[in-house]
Write a protein that holds these residues in place. Structure first.
Motif: not given
Length: 146
Positions: A80-81, A117-123
């Motif tokens: 994801l990253l 991680k402070e990332y707005p990642i949709h999983i």
């Protein structure tokens, strides 16, 4: 699909998450290696036989699956990253026989790693529903790019 400059991007199972030893990630995460972990403890290598232990959170089956799930969670977080894909689809024997029971736990674990991680990642993690999805995808890709 991202194929990279020389056509072999996406071979993520052959990346190294650990810098100790020469084994790639597939060596730690694939079904046959997971089966070997059970055999080494004197248990059946039929993975479905141990799902009940994992669900009950007890016994050697739980311990083996939890260690494996932690590794898979870190690997998935790395994907994801690195690539920020819309979706990650798990296939093969693991996707078919193990992850249906563990997909929500995998998603929870990945969320825990990403919250720092402070990332707005949709999983969006899913299990492949097609037989031979990899072969089918490769044939479609070859057909439309030749």
């Amino acid at each position: 699909l991202y194929k990279g400059s020389q056509g072999f991007a996406g071979e993520v199972g052959h990346m190294f998450s650990s810098f100790q030893g020469d084994s790639d990630d597939e060596h730690f995460l694939c079904g046959p290696v997971l089966q070997k972990r059970f055999r080494d403890k004197g248990l059946s290598d039929v993975l479905q036989d141990h799902i009940y232990s994992w669900k009950a959170k007890e016994g050697v089956g739980y311990e083996i699956f939890e260690e494996w799930l932690t590794d898979l969670s870190k690997f998935t977080t790395n994907l994801l990253l690195a690539f920020n894909p819309e979706i990650i689809v798990f296939g093969g024997g693991i996707g078919e026989h193990v992850l249906p029971d563990m997909l929500s736990a995998l998603t929870i674990n990945v969320n825990k790693y990403l919250v720092h991680k402070e990332y707005p990642i949709h999983i969006d993690l899913r299990i492949a529903k097609l037989d031979n999805a990899g072969s089918m995808g490769a044939s479609f890709l070859a057909r439309y790019h030749t």
